[in-house]
Design an enzyme around this catalytic site. Structure first.
Site, PDB file in Angstrom:
ATOM      1  N   GLU A 103      50.701  37.145  33.519  1.00 31.31           N
ATOM      2  CA  GLU A 103      49.872  38.333  33.736  1.00 31.31           C
ATOM      3  C   GLU A 103      48.394  37.963  33.747  1.00 31.31           C
ATOM      4  O   GLU A 103      47.985  37.076  33.026  1.00 31.31           O
ATOM      5  CB  GLU A 103      50.036  39.308  32.569  1.00 31.31           C
ATOM      6  CG  GLU A 103      51.440  39.727  32.314  1.00 31.31           C
ATOM      7  CD  GLU A 103      51.560  40.515  31.014  1.00 31.31           C
ATOM      8  OE1 GLU A 103      50.572  40.596  30.246  1.00 31.31           O
ATOM      9  OE2 GLU A 103      52.636  41.053  30.774  1.00 31.31           O
TER      10      GLU A 103
ATOM     11  N   CYS B 165      41.085  38.744  32.066  1.00 36.36           N
ATOM     12  CA  CYS B 165      41.844  38.203  30.945  1.00 36.36           C
ATOM     13  C   CYS B 165      42.961  37.356  31.534  1.00 36.36           C
ATOM     14  O   CYS B 165      43.785  37.858  32.299  1.00 36.36           O
ATOM     15  CB  CYS B 165      42.403  39.364  30.126  1.00 36.36           C
ATOM     16  SG  CYS B 165      43.444  38.844  28.762  1.00 36.36           S
TER      17      CYS B 165
ATOM     18  N   CYS C  81      54.991  32.280  24.568  1.00 37.51           N
ATOM     19  CA  CYS C  81      54.210  31.766  23.441  1.00 37.51           C
ATOM     20  C   CYS C  81      55.171  31.486  22.301  1.00 37.51           C
ATOM     21  O   CYS C  81      56.153  32.191  22.125  1.00 37.51           O
ATOM     22  CB  CYS C  81      53.189  32.818  23.018  1.00 37.51           C
ATOM     23  SG  CYS C  81      52.110  32.321  21.669  1.00 37.51           S
TER      24      CYS C  81
ATOM     25  N   CYS D 249      53.629  35.936  16.556  1.00 34.18           N
ATOM     26  CA  CYS D 249      52.936  37.064  15.915  1.00 34.18           C
ATOM     27  C   CYS D 249      53.796  38.325  16.039  1.00 34.18           C
ATOM     28  O   CYS D 249      54.312  38.637  17.108  1.00 34.18           O
ATOM     29  CB  CYS D 249      51.561  37.307  16.555  1.00 34.18           C
ATOM     30  SG  CYS D 249      50.427  35.932  16.330  1.00 34.18           S
TER      31      CYS D 249
ATOM     32  N   CYS E 188      53.014  41.222  18.699  1.00 39.69           N
ATOM     33  CA  CYS E 188      52.629  40.809  20.056  1.00 39.69           C
ATOM     34  C   CYS E 188      53.852  40.682  20.969  1.00 39.69           C
ATOM     35  O   CYS E 188      54.876  40.129  20.575  1.00 39.69           O
ATOM     36  CB  CYS E 188      51.888  39.479  19.967  1.00 39.69           C
ATOM     37  SG  CYS E 188      51.351  38.872  21.576  1.00 39.69           S
TER      38      CYS E 188
ATOM     39  N   CYS F 116      48.743  42.107  25.690  1.00 39.13           N
ATOM     40  CA  CYS F 116      49.397  40.807  25.845  1.00 39.13           C
ATOM     41  C   CYS F 116      50.896  40.850  26.076  1.00 39.13           C
ATOM     42  O   CYS F 116      51.656  41.241  25.195  1.00 39.13           O
ATOM     43  CB  CYS F 116      49.215  39.988  24.572  1.00 39.13           C
ATOM     44  SG  CYS F 116      47.537  39.784  24.144  1.00 39.13           S
TER      45      CYS F 116
END
Ligand code: SAH
Length: 342
Positions: free
Chosen positions: A85, A98, A105, A109, A112, A326
């Site tokens: 994205e 961004c 990832c 977290c 997220c 995100c």
């Protein structure tokens, strides 16, 4: 490739050095997408380049425009079918993009969406650059600043991110001052020391989100590896080495990290540091249980921090109606099979 790297390649191919500059010009100034279009190069060289190299390009899978604030979110398909994205935002000081630094990832977290399916792979420097170049083409507008705050942990893809920044900054390529770049990290401490040595002019943002290890451990698994005290020591080293102010990101979640006690604890920890705190109302993700803080609690949090003489801003939330936080769009598209839409 950086210009010197491209030069070296061409010399190895028996070409004069100036060809590298010509190719760079086609890529970054005239923005052609094929070697065949580089019509001041000999035909044989164009064919040779075509065989040995490729110019990164993406398929635009989705383009969502926020009805609320004009934020544009792109879902791009990479050459190997993975999805990332990029989010284009207009501010009074210019257009900001961004960008993602990884596909997925591994940092985990808890609030997220980027990390829900783990890490697939790192992005190449070319794939980071192409997010900028392709989005400029789609928007028919310029990107004035970049935040490395999309999918991925930039310091977990350190070498490629550095190479990307070098090319972004190079006058022959995108010629963007690194003063217009922010790099955000969840706190990979050894790489913060490495980044300090590079002495770049970018803004380092630290996703802190909690004033103590008890709360941060619950929100961010990386904290078990690199607890807050170690993280803040690395930040102090970074400030000393670079002379640059650090920005701490703090996403407020109702009843988790937004109490007045939390604000005082945070204020005490940061009061003597050259820093700035950016409060973000947490953007609720369907798969996660975090709820956003009410405006009143955010304002109270802010004024407590200001009592410690810390500069505080509250981030304007953009694109909440288009899954712009995100990893939200990628995660949704993966479930739906990533079909084309606009
Ligand atoms: N991995 C890097 C950069 C990507 S995340 C990092 O952790 O900093 C960019 C920022 O968005 C980080 O501060 C991250 O903690 C925050 N973020 C992620 N999900 C969020 C959500 N649902 N609501 C608000 N902020 C979020």
């Amino acid at each position: 490739m950086t210009l010197p790297q491209l030069c070296e390649q061409l010399v190895q191919m028996g070409q004069p050095k100036f060809r590298a500059k010509q190719i760079y010009e086609w890529l970054f100034k005239r923005r052609v997408q094929n070697f065949a279009d580089m019509n001041n190069l000999p035909l044989a060289l164009r064919n040779d380049l075509q065989e040995r190299f490729f110019i990164t390009s993406f398929v635009k899978l989705r383009h969502q425009v926020s009805q609320k604030d004009g934020t544009n979110k792109f879902l791009y398909e990479l050459p190997d079918g993975q999805m990332i994205e990029s989010v284009f935002m207009r501010y009074h000081h210019g257009n900001s993009l961004c960008i993602s630094s990884q596909v997925g990832c591994k940092m985990g977290c808890k609030f997220c969406a980027s990390t829900l399916q783990g890490l697939m792979r790192n992005l190449t420097p070319g794939e980071m650059l192409m997010q900028v170049m392709q989005t400029e083409r789609e928007m028919n507008d310029k990107v004035n600043s970049i935040v490395l705050m999309g999918i991925g942990e930039p310091l977990d893809n350190f070498e490629n991110v550095l190479q990307f920044l070098k090319i972004l900054n190079s006058p022959e390529a995108l010629n963007m001052s690194l003063r217009h770049v922010s790099l955000s990290t969840c706190g990979v401490v050894p790489r913060i020391y490495d980044l300090a040595k590079e002495n770049l002019q970018l803004t380092l943002s630290i996703s802190l989100h909690a004033p103590n290890d008890d709360i941060r451990n619950q929100m961010m698994p990386v904290n078990r590896r690199y607890p807050i005290a170690e993280l803040l020591t690395a930040c102090e080293d970074y400030i000393q080495q670079t002379g640059r102010r650090i920005s701490f990101e703090y996403a407020l979640s109702h009843g988790v990290n937004d109490t007045p006690q939390c604000a005082h604890e945070l204020g005490k920890r940061l009061s003597r540091m050259l820093c700035h705190v950016n409060l973000i109302p947490i953007n609720p993700v369907v798969e996660r249980s975090f709820l956003t803080s009410e405006r009143k609690r955010i304002e109270a949090f802010q004024s407590i921090l200001e009592g410690y003489h810390i500069p505080v801003t509250v981030r304007r939330t953009l694109g909440t109606d288009i899954d712009a936080a995100c990893g939200q769009l990628r995660s949704k598209a993966a479930k739906e099979g990533g079909q084309q839409s606009r």
